[in-house]
Write an enzyme that holds these catalytic residues in place. Sequence first.
Site, PDB file in Angstrom:
ATOM      1  N   ASP A 151      -2.993  -1.198  -3.340  1.00  0.00           N
ATOM      2  CA  ASP A 151      -3.535  -0.028  -4.036  1.00  0.00           C
ATOM      3  C   ASP A 151      -2.608   0.327  -5.199  1.00  0.00           C
ATOM      4  O   ASP A 151      -2.693   1.406  -5.772  1.00  0.00           O
ATOM      5  CB  ASP A 151      -3.714   1.161  -3.076  1.00  0.00           C
ATOM      6  CG  ASP A 151      -2.423   1.556  -2.382  1.00  0.00           C
ATOM      7  OD1 ASP A 151      -1.343   0.997  -2.698  1.00  0.00           O
ATOM      8  OD2 ASP A 151      -2.476   2.444  -1.511  1.00  0.00           O
TER       9      ASP A 151
ATOM     10  N   LEU B  25       0.853  -1.205   0.000  1.00  0.00           N
ATOM     11  CA  LEU B  25       0.000   0.000   0.000  1.00  0.00           C
ATOM     12  C   LEU B  25       0.880   1.243   0.000  1.00  0.00           C
ATOM     13  O   LEU B  25       1.817   1.328   0.789  1.00  0.00           O
ATOM     14  CB  LEU B  25      -0.869   0.008   1.267  1.00  0.00           C
ATOM     15  CG  LEU B  25      -1.760  -1.224   1.479  1.00  0.00           C
ATOM     16  CD1 LEU B  25      -2.317  -1.249   2.893  1.00  0.00           C
ATOM     17  CD2 LEU B  25      -2.898  -1.266   0.461  1.00  0.00           C
ATOM     18  N   HIS B  26       0.553   2.201  -0.882  1.00  0.00           N
ATOM     19  CA  HIS B  26       1.361   3.430  -0.859  1.00  0.00           C
ATOM     20  C   HIS B  26       0.633   4.674  -1.351  1.00  0.00           C
ATOM     21  O   HIS B  26       1.232   5.738  -1.460  1.00  0.00           O
ATOM     22  CB  HIS B  26       2.646   3.241  -1.683  1.00  0.00           C
ATOM     23  CG  HIS B  26       2.388   3.154  -3.159  1.00  0.00           C
ATOM     24  ND1 HIS B  26       2.042   1.976  -3.776  1.00  0.00           N
ATOM     25  CD2 HIS B  26       2.404   4.083  -4.133  1.00  0.00           C
ATOM     26  CE1 HIS B  26       1.864   2.184  -5.069  1.00  0.00           C
ATOM     27  NE2 HIS B  26       2.072   3.464  -5.317  1.00  0.00           N
ATOM     28  N   ARG B  27      -0.679   4.586  -1.667  1.00  0.00           N
ATOM     29  CA  ARG B  27      -1.372   5.789  -2.162  1.00  0.00           C
ATOM     30  C   ARG B  27      -1.560   6.773  -1.022  1.00  0.00           C
ATOM     31  O   ARG B  27      -1.998   6.388   0.074  1.00  0.00           O
ATOM     32  CB  ARG B  27      -2.755   5.442  -2.727  1.00  0.00           C
ATOM     33  CG  ARG B  27      -2.737   4.521  -3.883  1.00  0.00           C
ATOM     34  CD  ARG B  27      -2.521   5.225  -5.202  1.00  0.00           C
ATOM     35  NE  ARG B  27      -2.048   4.231  -6.159  1.00  0.00           N
ATOM     36  CZ  ARG B  27      -1.117   4.440  -7.069  1.00  0.00           C
ATOM     37  NH1 ARG B  27      -0.554   5.605  -7.192  1.00  0.00           N
ATOM     38  NH2 ARG B  27      -0.728   3.483  -7.874  1.00  0.00           N
TER      39      ARG B  27
END
Length: 372
Positions: A277, A205-207
Site C-alpha cells: 500500500d 503494508l503500513h497505511r
Amino acid sequence: MTILYSFGARPNIVKLAPVIAALRRELPGHRHVVVDTGQHYDPMMSAVFREQLGLGEPDHVLGVGSGTHAIQTARVLERIEPVLIAERPDLVVVPGDVNSTIAVALAAAKLEIPVAHLEAGLRSFDRSMPEELNRILTDQLSDLLLIHSAEAVDNLRAEGIPDERIHFVGNTMIDSLVAVRERFEHLDVAAGVGCERGRYLLATLHRPALVDGPLLAAVIERLAELARELPVVFPVHPRTRAGIDKLQPAPGIRLLEPVGYLEFLSLLADAAGVLTDSGGVQEESTFLRTPCFTLRDNTERPVTISAGTNRLLGLDPGAIDQILPALRAPRGLPAGPPDGWDGHAADRVAAVVAARLDRRAESQSRALASRR
Ligand code: UD1
Ligand code: UDP
C-alpha cells in the site's frame, strides 16, 4: 543564497538525496542547509537511508518523534520556525506528503520564504487519507510545484494553481534507484531469508486504514494461504508491528524488521510480485517491472497502472487470492517507465531552482537600488 531542504520520513530521504546532490553541484557558491525533522527516527527508518544514499549528517535535527497528527505537525511547526528565522533561506524544498512536509511548508510560507514542493500534484481524491490533506495544502503554499507525472498538471489547475508555478521534472525517487542499481543488483537478499530469486512474494503494508484495525488479521490469513505455494517476505513497518505481534505466526511468511534501502530494492527487483500500500513501492516496481498489487481502493499514482505494472486490488484482503492466478497468467511486457523517470530528474530540479533563485536575486537588487 541559502537553500534549506527538509525531510522527515524514510521515503522523503529517497526523494530528496539526489536533489541536494544536484543543487550542491549546480550552485556550489550557495549554502545548502539540511533539516531532519525526526518524524522517523529508528536507525533502520532514517539513518540507513542517509548513509546508503551518501547524504551525510543533517545540519539541524528537530527530534519531533511520533504523536497524533496534531501533535506531530505542531511540534514540527514549533521547532522549524526558529531554524528558518536563523538561517533565512531564500528557498525551502520539501518532498512528498507526510506531516513534516505540510508543517515545514506552512512555517516557511508564513515567514514569506518561497517553498518548492517536490512530487507536487498527486491526488488520490480520498480525503480520509492524511497524506491527501498534506498534498493539497502543501501545493497551495508552494511557489514551485515540481511534478513527476503529467496528470499532476490537471490536478493542480483544477485547484487554481497557475501554470507558471508548475514544472515537470520527473521522478527523483527513480534517480536514487538508478544511482544505486549496481550496488543492489547482485545482493541476492532473498537467499539470506531462504528464498529463491523470482520465487517469492514481497509484502510491505503500513497505511492506517489497513494496519491499524481488523483488516490486518484478514490480510495475514490470506497471505498464509498464498504462502503454501509461494513464500512471502514481509519487512514490517513499525506502525504495522504492534498489530502483527498480536497474531499467530504463519509458516511461510518471513516477517523481517524494516530492511535498508539497498536490501529492499534487491528484494523488490528479484520478487515474483509485490503486495503493497506504499506510494514509493508502486513507483519503484514500475521502474523495475516487478508486478505490483496495491491493497487500496485508490492510488494517487495512476501512471503506475497505465504503465502496466500496478493493479489496484481494493482495500479487500480477499483480493489477495487474485495474486497467484495473475502471476501465472501470461502477460505482455509492460510499457517502459513513464516520461522523466530516467535517473536525471534531480538535474531538472536544479535547473528550475537555479532559475528561480536568479529571479529572486534580480528582484532583490532592483528593490535595493530603488531604496538608494
Ligand atoms: C508516515 C507518513 C506516511 C508515509 C510513511 C512512510 C504521515 C501522516 N504519514 O506514516 O504518509 O507513507 O510515514 O513510511 O506523515 N515508529 C517507530 N519508529 C520510527 C517511526 C515510527 O516505531 O522511526 C512508529 C511509532 O509507533 C509511530 C508509528 O510508527 O507512532 C507511525 O509513525 P508516523 O511517522 O506517525 O506515521 P507512519 O505510519 O510512519
Ligand atoms: N523501503 C525500504 N525498506 C523497507 C520498506 C521500504 O528501504 O523495509 C523503501 C522503499 O524502497 C521506498 C521507500 O522505502 O524507497 C518507501 O517508503 P514507505 O513505503 O515507508 O512510504 P511511502 O512511499 O508509502 O510514503
